[in-house]
Design a protein around this motif. Structure first.
Motif, PDB file in Angstrom:
ATOM      1  N   LYS A  97       6.203  18.630 -10.407  1.00  0.00           N
ATOM      2  CA  LYS A  97       5.303  19.588  -9.744  1.00  0.00           C
ATOM      3  C   LYS A  97       4.800  19.045  -8.414  1.00  0.00           C
ATOM      4  CE  LYS A  97       3.754  21.585 -14.122  1.00  0.00           C
ATOM      5  NZ  LYS A  97       2.621  21.664 -15.076  1.00  0.00           N
ATOM      6  N   LEU A  98       4.533  17.737  -8.369  1.00  0.00           N
ATOM      7  CA  LEU A  98       4.078  17.131  -7.122  1.00  0.00           C
ATOM      8  C   LEU A  98       5.179  17.174  -6.063  1.00  0.00           C
ATOM      9  CD1 LEU A  98       1.902  15.334  -5.607  1.00  0.00           C
ATOM     10  CD2 LEU A  98       3.308  13.409  -6.357  1.00  0.00           C
ATOM     11  N   VAL A  99       6.369  16.742  -6.440  1.00  0.00           N
ATOM     12  CA  VAL A  99       7.463  16.600  -5.470  1.00  0.00           C
ATOM     13  C   VAL A  99       8.042  17.945  -5.042  1.00  0.00           C
ATOM     14  CG1 VAL A  99       9.797  15.652  -5.156  1.00  0.00           C
ATOM     15  CG2 VAL A  99       8.024  14.268  -6.255  1.00  0.00           C
ATOM     16  N   PHE A 100       8.111  18.906  -5.965  1.00  0.00           N
ATOM     17  CA  PHE A 100       8.782  20.174  -5.664  1.00  0.00           C
ATOM     18  C   PHE A 100       7.854  21.381  -5.596  1.00  0.00           C
ATOM     19  CE2 PHE A 100      11.997  17.446  -7.696  1.00  0.00           C
ATOM     20  CZ  PHE A 100      12.932  17.398  -6.670  1.00  0.00           C
ATOM     21  N   GLY A 101       6.590  21.230  -6.009  1.00  0.00           N
ATOM     22  CA  GLY A 101       5.636  22.335  -5.997  1.00  0.00           C
ATOM     23  C   GLY A 101       5.561  22.996  -7.359  1.00  0.00           C
ATOM     24  N   ALA A 102       4.350  23.172  -7.868  1.00  0.00           N
ATOM     25  CA  ALA A 102       4.157  23.727  -9.214  1.00  0.00           C
ATOM     26  C   ALA A 102       4.812  25.094  -9.365  1.00  0.00           C
ATOM     27  CB  ALA A 102       2.673  23.806  -9.548  1.00  0.00           C
ATOM     28  N   ALA A 103       4.792  25.905  -8.301  1.00  0.00           N
ATOM     29  CA  ALA A 103       5.384  27.242  -8.376  1.00  0.00           C
ATOM     30  C   ALA A 103       6.904  27.189  -8.475  1.00  0.00           C
ATOM     31  CB  ALA A 103       4.974  28.069  -7.157  1.00  0.00           C
ATOM     32  N   ASN A 104       7.492  26.041  -8.141  1.00  0.00           N
ATOM     33  CA  ASN A 104       8.950  25.880  -8.172  1.00  0.00           C
ATOM     34  C   ASN A 104       9.442  25.159  -9.420  1.00  0.00           C
ATOM     35  OD1 ASN A 104       9.231  27.063  -5.581  1.00  0.00           O
ATOM     36  ND2 ASN A 104       8.656  25.122  -4.644  1.00  0.00           N
ATOM     37  N   VAL A 105       8.522  24.871 -10.346  1.00  0.00           N
ATOM     38  CA  VAL A 105       8.865  24.099 -11.542  1.00  0.00           C
ATOM     39  C   VAL A 105       8.484  24.893 -12.786  1.00  0.00           C
ATOM     40  CG1 VAL A 105       8.387  21.981 -12.843  1.00  0.00           C
ATOM     41  CG2 VAL A 105       8.562  21.903 -10.344  1.00  0.00           C
ATOM     42  N   THR A 106       9.440  25.046 -13.698  1.00  0.00           N
ATOM     43  CA  THR A 106       9.183  25.678 -14.989  1.00  0.00           C
ATOM     44  C   THR A 106       9.433  24.642 -16.075  1.00  0.00           C
ATOM     45  OG1 THR A 106       9.916  27.814 -14.127  1.00  0.00           O
ATOM     46  CG2 THR A 106       9.813  27.576 -16.521  1.00  0.00           C
ATOM     47  N   VAL A 107       8.431  24.454 -16.928  1.00  0.00           N
ATOM     48  CA  VAL A 107       8.534  23.468 -18.004  1.00  0.00           C
ATOM     49  C   VAL A 107       8.535  24.205 -19.342  1.00  0.00           C
ATOM     50  CG1 VAL A 107       7.469  21.460 -19.097  1.00  0.00           C
ATOM     51  CG2 VAL A 107       7.324  21.757 -16.605  1.00  0.00           C
ATOM     52  N   THR A 108       9.564  23.956 -20.134  1.00  0.00           N
ATOM     53  CA  THR A 108       9.638  24.497 -21.491  1.00  0.00           C
ATOM     54  C   THR A 108       9.445  23.330 -22.451  1.00  0.00           C
ATOM     55  OG1 THR A 108      11.219  26.164 -20.731  1.00  0.00           O
ATOM     56  CG2 THR A 108      11.047  25.806 -23.112  1.00  0.00           C
ATOM     57  N   ALA A 114      15.454  21.287 -29.404  1.00  0.00           N
ATOM     58  CA  ALA A 114      15.782  20.938 -28.013  1.00  0.00           C
ATOM     59  C   ALA A 114      14.632  20.152 -27.389  1.00  0.00           C
ATOM     60  CB  ALA A 114      16.041  22.195 -27.191  1.00  0.00           C
ATOM     61  N   GLY A 115      14.982  19.260 -26.467  1.00  0.00           N
ATOM     62  CA  GLY A 115      13.976  18.483 -25.754  1.00  0.00           C
ATOM     63  C   GLY A 115      13.304  19.305 -24.667  1.00  0.00           C
ATOM     64  N   THR A 116      12.299  18.724 -24.048  1.00  0.00           N
ATOM     65  CA  THR A 116      11.598  19.374 -22.940  1.00  0.00           C
ATOM     66  C   THR A 116      12.597  19.717 -21.838  1.00  0.00           C
ATOM     67  OG1 THR A 116       9.605  18.114 -23.417  1.00  0.00           O
ATOM     68  CG2 THR A 116       9.765  19.095 -21.219  1.00  0.00           C
ATOM     69  N   THR A 117      12.499  20.938 -21.338  1.00  0.00           N
ATOM     70  CA  THR A 117      13.371  21.378 -20.246  1.00  0.00           C
ATOM     71  C   THR A 117      12.529  21.589 -19.006  1.00  0.00           C
ATOM     72  OG1 THR A 117      14.842  22.497 -21.798  1.00  0.00           O
ATOM     73  CG2 THR A 117      14.976  23.164 -19.488  1.00  0.00           C
ATOM     74  N   ILE A 118      12.981  21.022 -17.891  1.00  0.00           N
ATOM     75  CA  ILE A 118      12.315  21.206 -16.598  1.00  0.00           C
ATOM     76  C   ILE A 118      13.315  21.870 -15.669  1.00  0.00           C
ATOM     77  CG2 ILE A 118      11.167  20.078 -14.648  1.00  0.00           C
ATOM     78  CD1 ILE A 118      10.520  17.754 -16.547  1.00  0.00           C
ATOM     79  N   SER A 119      12.982  23.055 -15.203  1.00  0.00           N
ATOM     80  CA  SER A 119      13.835  23.763 -14.238  1.00  0.00           C
ATOM     81  C   SER A 119      13.137  23.720 -12.877  1.00  0.00           C
ATOM     82  CB  SER A 119      14.044  25.219 -14.656  1.00  0.00           C
ATOM     83  OG  SER A 119      14.667  25.268 -15.921  1.00  0.00           O
ATOM     84  N   VAL A 120      13.876  23.291 -11.861  1.00  0.00           N
ATOM     85  CA  VAL A 120      13.302  23.111 -10.526  1.00  0.00           C
ATOM     86  C   VAL A 120      14.067  23.944  -9.522  1.00  0.00           C
ATOM     87  CG1 VAL A 120      12.863  21.456  -8.667  1.00  0.00           C
ATOM     88  CG2 VAL A 120      12.548  20.762 -11.055  1.00  0.00           C
ATOM     89  N   GLN A 121      13.338  24.664  -8.690  1.00  0.00           N
ATOM     90  CA  GLN A 121      13.923  25.337  -7.535  1.00  0.00           C
ATOM     91  C   GLN A 121      13.523  24.517  -6.311  1.00  0.00           C
ATOM     92  OE1 GLN A 121      12.210  29.276  -7.875  1.00  0.00           O
ATOM     93  NE2 GLN A 121      14.004  30.026  -8.966  1.00  0.00           N
ATOM     94  N   ASP A 122      14.486  23.827  -5.709  1.00  0.00           N
ATOM     95  CA  ASP A 122      14.208  22.953  -4.567  1.00  0.00           C
ATOM     96  C   ASP A 122      14.183  23.795  -3.301  1.00  0.00           C
ATOM     97  OD1 ASP A 122      13.999  20.992  -2.636  1.00  0.00           O
ATOM     98  OD2 ASP A 122      15.479  19.675  -3.567  1.00  0.00           O
ATOM     99  N   THR A 123      12.983  24.051  -2.781  1.00  0.00           N
ATOM    100  CA  THR A 123      12.806  24.916  -1.614  1.00  0.00           C
ATOM    101  C   THR A 123      12.436  24.114  -0.359  1.00  0.00           C
ATOM    102  OG1 THR A 123      10.468  25.237  -2.115  1.00  0.00           O
ATOM    103  CG2 THR A 123      12.017  26.831  -3.063  1.00  0.00           C
ATOM    104  N   ILE A 127       4.571  19.027   0.506  1.00  0.00           N
ATOM    105  CA  ILE A 127       3.473  18.685  -0.401  1.00  0.00           C
ATOM    106  C   ILE A 127       2.155  18.870   0.346  1.00  0.00           C
ATOM    107  CG2 ILE A 127       2.467  16.875  -1.849  1.00  0.00           C
ATOM    108  CD1 ILE A 127       5.299  15.576  -1.908  1.00  0.00           C
ATOM    109  N   PRO A 128       1.214  19.619  -0.222  1.00  0.00           N
ATOM    110  CA  PRO A 128      -0.077  19.806   0.467  1.00  0.00           C
ATOM    111  C   PRO A 128      -0.897  18.524   0.426  1.00  0.00           C
ATOM    112  CG  PRO A 128      -0.176  20.803  -1.688  1.00  0.00           C
ATOM    113  CD  PRO A 128       1.250  20.326  -1.512  1.00  0.00           C
ATOM    114  N   ARG A 129      -1.909  18.477   1.244  1.00  0.00           N
ATOM    115  CA  ARG A 129      -2.803  17.321   1.211  1.00  0.00           C
ATOM    116  C   ARG A 129      -3.503  17.240  -0.137  1.00  0.00           C
ATOM    117  NH1 ARG A 129      -5.467  16.357   7.158  1.00  0.00           N
ATOM    118  NH2 ARG A 129      -3.504  16.505   8.315  1.00  0.00           N
ATOM    119  N   MET A 130      -3.768  16.012  -0.563  1.00  0.00           N
ATOM    120  CA  MET A 130      -4.293  15.767  -1.906  1.00  0.00           C
ATOM    121  C   MET A 130      -5.340  14.660  -1.878  1.00  0.00           C
ATOM    122  SD  MET A 130      -0.889  16.190  -4.209  1.00  0.00           S
ATOM    123  CE  MET A 130      -1.884  16.870  -5.489  1.00  0.00           C
TER     124      MET A 130
END
Length: 195
Positions: A97-108, A114-123, A127-130
């Motif tokens: 979520k940090l590297v790719f943006g929370a809106a671009n990451v889906t976690v199942t 089945a193990g944890t699945t992370i789907s990432v849309q690399d756009t 990364i915003p200021r933190m």
């Protein structure tokens, strides 16, 4: 004043992880021991090289007179406070979520089949200021660096090969807060007086 080995320190991450990030504006600690706001999340294992200072000192333009005397040194640029670190847990949802943006990451979440699945849309997300907190220990000594306003940039991604692990290299550039401070450093020594 005498030389004291008690004033020497090393730094290992705290057990929960030494590199933590939260949304800009999150309340952050003002000492080495206060519990962190729940919005400041640990990012798991970091690379062996730890937290690497990467900032630059102020630079000056030395002006010399004919004959070689230094006559002036106006400042060309102020220094910067920066750190680099490697995040090793590429399958950690918080890292994704940090590297790719929370809106671009889906976690199942993991199930019995089945193990944890992370789907990432690399756009190519920026990364915003933190808020950054770097928590470290050396025996009973505590070190905590707090940067209330950092800009993170992913500067590298390790090759995916069979003889090494994947990781992301990030650079954190600290900007000044309203008080003009870019980084707060808190140290607690282990030299308590006897009772």
């Amino acid at each position: 004043m005498a030389q004291l080995t008690a004033n020497i320190t090393s730094a290992s991450p705290v057990a929960t992880g030494g590199i933590l990030m939260g949304p800009l504006g999150t309340a952050y600690p003002t000492d080495a021991s206060t519990a962190l706001n729940a919005a400041i999340k640990p990012l798991g294992y970091a690379g062996r090289e730890g937290l690497r200072p990467a900032g630059a000192a102020p630079s000056f333009n030395n002006i010399f007179a004919w004959g070689g005397d230094l006559v002036a040194a106006p400042m060309e640029s102020r220094g910067t406070t920066e750190f680099e670190f490697d995040l090793l847990e590429v399958m950690n949802p918080e890292v994704a979520k940090l590297v790719f943006g929370a809106a671009n990451v889906t976690v199942t979440p993991a199930t019995t089949t089945a193990g944890t699945t992370i789907s990432v849309q690399d756009t190519n997300w920026v990364i915003p200021r933190m808020v950054a907190v770097f928590d470290m220990l050396y025996g009973a000594k505590k070190l905590r660096f707090v940067a209330p306003n950092v800009q993170l940039v992913k500067t590298a991604e390790a090759a995916y090969v069979d003889n090494n692990i994947g990781f992301y290299t990030l650079r954190a550039t600290a900007f000044k807060d309203a008080a003009g401070v870019s980084l707060y450093r808190y140290y607690v020594n282990d030299d308590k007086l006897p009772v």
